[in-house]
Design a protein around this motif. Structure first.
Motif, PDB file in Angstrom:
ATOM      1  N   UNK B  71      47.834 -10.527  11.095  1.00 27.57           N
ATOM      2  CA  UNK B  71      47.893 -11.422  12.412  1.00 27.57           C
ATOM      3  C   UNK B  71      46.785 -12.284  12.508  1.00 27.57           C
ATOM      4  N   UNK B  72      45.477 -11.792  12.465  1.00 28.13           N
ATOM      5  CA  UNK B  72      44.255 -12.630  12.828  1.00 28.13           C
ATOM      6  C   UNK B  72      43.999 -13.232  11.656  1.00 28.13           C
ATOM      7  N   UNK B  73      44.124 -12.732  10.341  1.00 33.56           N
ATOM      8  CA  UNK B  73      43.873 -13.729   8.963  1.00 33.56           C
ATOM      9  C   UNK B  73      44.909 -14.932   8.990  1.00 33.56           C
ATOM     10  N   UNK B  74      46.034 -14.701   9.646  1.00 35.04           N
ATOM     11  CA  UNK B  74      46.830 -15.939   9.670  1.00 35.04           C
ATOM     12  C   UNK B  74      46.068 -17.066  10.528  1.00 35.04           C
ATOM     13  N   UNK B  75      45.838 -16.524  11.687  1.00 32.46           N
ATOM     14  CA  UNK B  75      44.852 -17.696  12.540  1.00 32.46           C
ATOM     15  C   UNK B  75      43.751 -18.125  12.024  1.00 32.46           C
ATOM     16  N   UNK B  76      43.023 -17.323  11.334  1.00 33.26           N
ATOM     17  CA  UNK B  76      41.693 -17.735  10.651  1.00 33.26           C
ATOM     18  C   UNK B  76      42.198 -18.991   9.635  1.00 33.26           C
ATOM     19  N   UNK B  77      43.187 -18.708   8.772  1.00 34.97           N
ATOM     20  CA  UNK B  77      43.528 -19.524   7.878  1.00 34.97           C
ATOM     21  C   UNK B  77      44.166 -20.899   8.462  1.00 34.97           C
ATOM     22  N   UNK B  78      44.786 -20.819   9.726  1.00 38.24           N
ATOM     23  CA  UNK B  78      45.491 -22.008  10.346  1.00 38.24           C
ATOM     24  C   UNK B  78      44.727 -22.068  11.944  1.00 38.24           C
ATOM     25  N   UNK B  79      43.539 -22.465  12.168  1.00 42.32           N
ATOM     26  CA  UNK B  79      42.889 -22.616  13.168  1.00 42.32           C
ATOM     27  C   UNK B  79      43.576 -23.496  14.217  1.00 42.32           C
ATOM     28  N   UNK B  80      44.335 -24.532  13.865  1.00 43.33           N
ATOM     29  CA  UNK B  80      45.058 -25.142  14.717  1.00 43.33           C
ATOM     30  C   UNK B  80      46.311 -24.511  15.185  1.00 43.33           C
ATOM     31  N   UNK B  81      46.331 -23.256  15.740  1.00 44.46           N
ATOM     32  CA  UNK B  81      47.309 -22.460  16.279  1.00 44.46           C
ATOM     33  C   UNK B  81      47.144 -22.570  17.897  1.00 44.46           C
ATOM     34  N   UNK B  82      48.348 -22.083  18.412  1.00 48.65           N
ATOM     35  CA  UNK B  82      48.167 -22.004  19.951  1.00 48.65           C
ATOM     36  C   UNK B  82      47.259 -21.455  20.757  1.00 48.65           C
ATOM     37  N   UNK B  83      46.793 -20.357  20.464  1.00 46.47           N
ATOM     38  CA  UNK B  83      45.743 -19.522  20.914  1.00 46.47           C
ATOM     39  C   UNK B  83      44.119 -20.307  20.900  1.00 46.47           C
ATOM     40  N   UNK B  84      43.969 -20.587  19.707  1.00 46.54           N
ATOM     41  CA  UNK B  84      42.489 -21.144  19.481  1.00 46.54           C
ATOM     42  C   UNK B  84      42.691 -22.595  20.070  1.00 46.54           C
ATOM     43  N   UNK B  85      43.477 -23.358  19.997  1.00 49.11           N
ATOM     44  CA  UNK B  85      43.617 -24.649  20.805  1.00 49.11           C
ATOM     45  C   UNK B  85      43.589 -24.627  22.179  1.00 49.11           C
ATOM     46  N   UNK B  86      44.341 -23.509  22.857  1.00 56.33           N
ATOM     47  CA  UNK B  86      44.159 -23.155  24.070  1.00 56.33           C
ATOM     48  C   UNK B  86      42.738 -23.074  24.713  1.00 56.33           C
ATOM     49  N   UNK B  87      41.942 -22.157  23.868  1.00 59.67           N
ATOM     50  CA  UNK B  87      40.704 -21.791  24.363  1.00 59.67           C
ATOM     51  C   UNK B  87      39.740 -23.114  24.259  1.00 59.67           C
ATOM     52  N   UNK B  88      39.964 -23.953  23.159  1.00 62.35           N
ATOM     53  CA  UNK B  88      39.131 -25.145  22.903  1.00 62.35           C
ATOM     54  C   UNK B  88      39.556 -26.057  23.998  1.00 62.35           C
ATOM     55  N   UNK B  89      40.732 -26.079  24.508  1.00 59.59           N
ATOM     56  CA  UNK B  89      41.041 -27.118  25.402  1.00 59.59           C
ATOM     57  C   UNK B  89      40.426 -26.764  26.682  1.00 59.59           C
ATOM     58  N   UNK B  90      40.060 -25.272  27.195  1.00 61.98           N
ATOM     59  CA  UNK B  90      39.362 -24.912  28.496  1.00 61.98           C
ATOM     60  C   UNK B  90      38.198 -25.598  28.391  1.00 61.98           C
ATOM     61  N   UNK B  91      37.542 -26.092  27.227  1.00 59.39           N
ATOM     62  CA  UNK B  91      36.066 -26.642  27.421  1.00 59.39           C
ATOM     63  C   UNK B  91      36.400 -28.079  28.105  1.00 59.39           C
ATOM     64  N   UNK B  92      37.584 -28.629  27.667  1.00 58.55           N
ATOM     65  CA  UNK B  92      37.792 -30.071  28.226  1.00 58.55           C
ATOM     66  C   UNK B  92      38.160 -29.889  29.783  1.00 58.55           C
ATOM     67  N   UNK B  93      38.974 -28.835  30.063  1.00 62.90           N
ATOM     68  CA  UNK B  93      39.268 -28.488  31.493  1.00 62.90           C
ATOM     69  C   UNK B  93      37.920 -28.210  32.353  1.00 62.90           C
ATOM     70  N   UNK B  94      37.091 -27.438  31.798  1.00 54.09           N
ATOM     71  CA  UNK B  94      35.662 -27.268  32.623  1.00 54.09           C
ATOM     72  C   UNK B  94      35.107 -28.653  32.689  1.00 54.09           C
ATOM     73  N   UNK B  95      35.217 -29.473  31.733  1.00 55.20           N
ATOM     74  CA  UNK B  95      34.217 -30.852  31.860  1.00 55.20           C
ATOM     75  C   UNK B  95      35.037 -31.671  33.038  1.00 55.20           C
ATOM     76  N   UNK B  96      36.386 -31.596  32.719  1.00 59.87           N
ATOM     77  CA  UNK B  96      37.135 -32.493  33.911  1.00 59.87           C
ATOM     78  C   UNK B  96      36.793 -31.868  35.284  1.00 59.87           C
TER      79      UNK B  96
END
Lengths: 184, 185
Positions: B71-96
């Motif tokens: 499960x995690x191996x798949x996310x590592x191979x495809x970082x543009x998945x829901x969970x990872x992009x969600x957390x990256x977007x939290x950076x933008x939310x914090x900045x806003x």
């Protein structure tokens, strides 16, 4: 589509954590020192409101209950919780709020994330050696929950149990209301 | 400067509800492992490989990334998945969030918190060191527990998960005395 949801929901969550003050270590430490319970009231009512909305919409069929997902219970959960609590009080950050703090321009948030990557990396490396340990074995049926949720091991497995979750949610909101904002 | 408790509770409650209604419960700490995996697999390209036999289509030489059918191996191979992009977007939310706070004329929290200054003085080095060490302990604990404040405490308790209740009790049992002793005034 899931990426659009990820961007929208992640941005919303980050924005909310910042405006709530959860990404401000001073607010966290003042809550944990039991000096200023505004955040504790916010967390409790937030859990309650989310619960009421989720299970009411699930009960009337507006929400796909298959979206819910209960995490497994093993003794590593509270052991990890103790560690997290210790580091949370020390730094004033938890994983989500460290990310939001960094986004808001806080340098200590960046250092928290760097440390977090080290801690998560260490766990990733040692997992193979602890995977079979006693504290990693399921207890209470594993994905134990009070009410009926797909894939979980519920205490009450009837459709009406969703209303029990609504009631528990309401209790969380009431508790949040009666807890005083300041103790001293 | 920050929202009142009830406004905060409403906003948090709606966020967690919307996430479940549209996708799944919110969680954050897993993504620290994914980012570690993404970095590590650029150094060691054999760490995560495609594997038709695995449930998720990927396998890893690391037992944790290989867990649950890769499960995690798949996310590592495809970082543009829901969970990872969600957390990256939290950076933008914090900045806003910080941007609108500033725009509304309210001062942002000090970079070196008052509780730290009182205990260790106004030195960036000690604050950054504690943030780093705290981060390592928090994420090690969160991974051992299988979730953090978001995944266990908020998402877990809102679903009446036994693991969520016990996690929350344990976290506060450790956090309250630590904060009281470390940062007493």
């Amino acid at each position: 589509m899931s990426i659009v949801y990820a961007i929208a929901l992640g941005t919303l969550f980050g924005f909310v954590l910042q405006r709530v003050g959860a990404a401000d270590p001073q607010q966290i430490v003042d809550m944990l020192r039991l000096r200023d319970l505004r955040l504790a009231k916010a967390i409790m009512s937030g859990i309650g409101i989310a619960s009421v909305l989720t299970f009411l919409s699930g009960y009337v069929g507006l929400l796909d209950m298959g979206h819910l997902s209960v995490k497994g219970m093993y003794w590593g959960v509270p052991i990890g919780g103790l560690l997290l609590g210790f580091g949370w009080a020390l730094s004033g950050y938890c994983p989500g709020t460290g990310v939001v703090g960094a986004g808001a321009g806080r340098k200590d948030g960046l250092f928290f994330i760097a440390g977090g990557l080290l801690g998560a990396g260490l766990y990733t490396l040692i997992y193979g050696t602890i995977a079979d340990a006693w504290f990693m074995q399921d207890v209470f049926g594993g994905k134990a929950s009070i009410v009926s949720i797909p894939g979980a091991a519920p205490m009450f497995d009837q459709p009406w149990s969703l209303l029990v979750a609504v009631a528990i949610g309401a209790v969380f909101v009431l508790l949040a209301k009666v807890v005083p904002e300041r103790l001293s | 400067m920050y929202w009142s408790w009830i406004r905060s509770g409403l906003a948090l409650g709606l966020s967690f509800y919307l996430a479940v209604a549209l996708v799944k419960p919110i969680g954050v700490s897993t993504q620290f492992v994914i980012l570690d995996g993404v970095v590590a697999s650029t150094i060691n390209s054999d760490l995560v490989v495609k594997d038709e036999a695995a449930k998720n289509g990927y396998s890893s030489t690391n037992a944790y990334l290989n867990k649950s059918g890769g499960k995690y191996a798949k996310s590592v191979a495809n970082p543009l998945n829901y969970g990872f992009v969600f957390v990256l977007s939290m950076l933008i939310g914090g900045a806003l969030g910080a941007f609108f706070q500033r725009k509304a004329g309210s001062a942002l929290a000090e970079n070196c918190p008052l509780f730290h200054k009182r205990r260790f003085g106004d030195t960036a080095f000690s604050r950054y060191s504690i943030a780093f060490i705290g981060g390592a302990i928090v994420l090690f604990g969160a991974r051992l527990a299988g979730g953090c404040t978001s995944g266990h405490m908020m998402s877990g308790m809102m679903q009446t998960a036994v693991s969520g209740y016990l996690f929350a009790v344990a976290a506060f049992i450790a956090a309250i005395p630590t904060a009281k002793i470390m940062y007493k005034d």
